[in-house]
Design a protein around this motif. Structure first.
Motif, PDB file in Angstrom:
ATOM      1  N   ARG A 156      34.442  49.200  42.442  1.00  0.00           N
ATOM      2  CA  ARG A 156      34.482  48.829  41.039  1.00  0.00           C
ATOM      3  C   ARG A 156      33.202  48.057  40.662  1.00  0.00           C
ATOM      4  N   HIS A 213      38.856  44.961  31.638  1.00  0.00           N
ATOM      5  CA  HIS A 213      39.739  45.542  32.650  1.00  0.00           C
ATOM      6  C   HIS A 213      39.520  44.849  33.993  1.00  0.00           C
ATOM      7  N   LEU A 214      40.341  43.856  34.253  1.00  0.00           N
ATOM      8  CA  LEU A 214      40.211  43.042  35.461  1.00  0.00           C
ATOM      9  C   LEU A 214      41.562  42.949  36.160  1.00  0.00           C
ATOM     10  N   ASN A 215      41.530  43.010  37.483  1.00  0.00           N
ATOM     11  CA  ASN A 215      42.752  42.724  38.223  1.00  0.00           C
ATOM     12  C   ASN A 215      42.733  41.269  38.692  1.00  0.00           C
ATOM     13  N   GLU A 216      43.825  40.825  39.270  1.00  0.00           N
ATOM     14  CA  GLU A 216      43.945  39.411  39.665  1.00  0.00           C
ATOM     15  C   GLU A 216      42.876  39.004  40.674  1.00  0.00           C
ATOM     16  N   ASP A 217      42.573  39.886  41.618  1.00  0.00           N
ATOM     17  CA  ASP A 217      41.561  39.558  42.626  1.00  0.00           C
ATOM     18  C   ASP A 217      40.189  39.381  41.984  1.00  0.00           C
ATOM     19  N   GLU A 218      39.880  40.211  40.988  1.00  0.00           N
ATOM     20  CA  GLU A 218      38.577  40.109  40.324  1.00  0.00           C
ATOM     21  C   GLU A 218      38.466  38.831  39.501  1.00  0.00           C
ATOM     22  N   GLN A 266      37.886  51.366  30.866  1.00  0.00           N
ATOM     23  CA  GLN A 266      38.468  51.927  32.083  1.00  0.00           C
ATOM     24  C   GLN A 266      37.609  53.071  32.610  1.00  0.00           C
ATOM     25  N   THR A 270      44.530  34.383  31.102  1.00  0.00           N
ATOM     26  CA  THR A 270      44.483  34.272  32.564  1.00  0.00           C
ATOM     27  C   THR A 270      43.139  33.741  33.023  1.00  0.00           C
ATOM     28  N   HIS A 320      32.782  45.853  32.942  1.00  0.00           N
ATOM     29  CA  HIS A 320      34.200  46.196  32.828  1.00  0.00           C
ATOM     30  C   HIS A 320      34.644  46.281  31.367  1.00  0.00           C
TER      31      HIS A 320
END
Length: 439
Positions: free
Chosen positions: A238, A260-265, A225, A295, A222
């Motif tokens: 992903r 590039h990470l979302n909260e779930d990842e 993008q 985070t 990651h």
């Protein structure tokens, strides 16, 4: 009672052991014998208790654990500044990969790694986690000059001068590992380059070998993008989810970049207990982005610091990474107390050791651990006055203030002079490769 004979006694104005986090010891000394820290105690008590063969008094210095560079490509120091101000994939595909195809061989890696080791030693780095071709040449350099290193057994799904295919990369890497059983300075990682350059078949083999041999896995994840968009197009998921599907998420995974990470990842990664190698300078220089470090840390993920290679940084400077890491965390979160100085130092030392499985050996100054020690001088005008030495280490001092480095108790930087490497030879090698790469 007669004093105990030891190899070295190092006295300093401050000792910053990292464990416990807030501890600062004033006018203390470190007793070292046979490469191991025997005790840390007030100077008068140390002088009465020990009879050292070498007595080093550093009255205006702070002693810290050796810095740990959790992600780099050491030999790429010979490509420093070769192709700047470009996005990652343009930089790789149009400049770095073609140059590697033409020029990288065992000699290139040997001399590039020597140059990198010298730069890292002069900047207080005592351990680095490497990923590059011809790892046997890197291991040869490390053992000769005395650094501690995690040697990446690189795997990639294309032909190079080093190996013909993924199986050849793995076979050569594992054969190298077998040459250094239980070496005091070397550990090994399986190092598949990235999800976009390694197939599912190869990643599955890596996972199986990592479990069988209990080896860490070191991989770029990651970083951009574009990497994520390509994965969605090619695999339908992903990259991090692809690694989970293949069984690679776990406590032996060292994921470099993780921008590039979302909260779930983030939650998923924490659940599996992986480690992140945060490379703030490289991520900014290649315009990859800013990793969500605050985070990750709040979720409990272990985060260490890396420089990446000098070709994309362009420095192997962990002081710069500590400062930038702390400042970015504050600016990104909008909280001035995010990632304080003591935590930045921990990321650069103990957290890196933990990621490599070396936290019982190095990463902090504790009796019983290896004597991986760095002395930083605070006497210069630019560091005066000093109210908090930990704050000064992160926000004020630089690698130019490093004066002494010990690894396993061996003095490798003595009053800013390299002991096991010759700068004149390194400069000659650098000039030779510069001429070849620009011919």
């Amino acid at each position: 009672m007669h004093p105990t004979v030891i190899d070295t006694l190092i006295e300093a104005r401050w000792i910053i052991p990292v464990e416990p986090s807030s501890s600062i010891l004033t006018e203390h000394a470190i007793a070292v014998h046979q490469g191991v820290i025997q005790a840390i105690l007030p100077i008068p008590e140390a002088r009465s208790r020990y009879q050292p063969a070498h007595h080093v008094a550093l009255k205006q210095h702070a002693l810290i654990p050796g810095l740990i560079n959790l992600h780099t490509h050491a030999a790429m120091t010979l490509m420093r500044g070769l192709a700047d101000d470009l996005p990652l994939m343009t930089w790789l595909k149009q400049h770095i990969w073609p140059a590697e195809a033409r020029f990288v061989d065992a000699r290139f890696v040997r001399e590039g790694t020597q140059l990198a080791c010298a730069e890292m030693l002069k900047g207080g780095i005592t351990c680095f986690n490497d990923m590059y071709f011809f790892p046997a040449a890197a291991a040869e350099v490390v053992t000769a000059c005395g650094l501690r290193a995690g040697i990446g057994l690189v795997v990639i799904d294309f032909l190079s001068a080093y190996a013909s295919d993924a199986d050849d990369y793995l076979a050569k890497g594992l054969a190298l590992r077998d040459q250094y059983p239980r070496h005091p300075l070397l550990t090994f990682c399986l190092a598949p380059h990235a999800p976009y350059s390694v197939s599912d078949k190869t990643l599955s083999k890596v996972m199986t070998l990592a479990e069988q041999l209990e080896l860490p896995v070191h991989i770029h994840v990651h970083e951009t993008q574009a990497e994520i968009e390509e994965s969605l197009t090619t695999h339908g998921i992903r990259p991090l989810m692809r690694l989970q599907r293949l069984g690679l998420l776990g406590p032996n995974l060292i994921a470099a970049h993780m921008v590039h990470l979302n909260e779930d990842e983030i939650s998923l990664f924490n659940q599996y207990g992986g480690h992140v190698a945060h490379c703030p300078t490289s991520n900014l220089k290649l315009a990859s982005g800013i990793a969500p470090i605050t985070t990750l840390l709040q979720q409990g993920v272990n985060v260490g610091l890396g420089t990446d290679g000098a070709a994309s940084n362009n420095r192997l400077d962990m002081f710069e990474e500590m400062r930038l890491c702390a400042l970015l965390a504050k600016g990104f979160s909008g909280q001035a107390d995010a990632l304080p100085a003591w935590q930045a130092l921990r990321l650069a030392t103990l957290n890196g050791a933990k990621a490599l499985g070396l936290e019982q050996i190095t990463g902090s100054l504790v009796a019983g651990k290896a004597a991986d020690i760095v002395a930083v001088e605070f006497s210069e005008l630019e560091l005066s006055p000093c109210y908090d030495p930990v704050s000064h280490l992160v926000y004020t001092a630089g690698r130019e203030q490093v004066t002494h480095v010990w690894i396993n108790g061996q003095l490798l930087l003595d009053n800013k002079e390299l002991v096991t490497l010759k700068e004149s030879e390194l400069l000659s090698h650098a000039a030779y490769w510069q001429k070849r790469l620009t011919s």
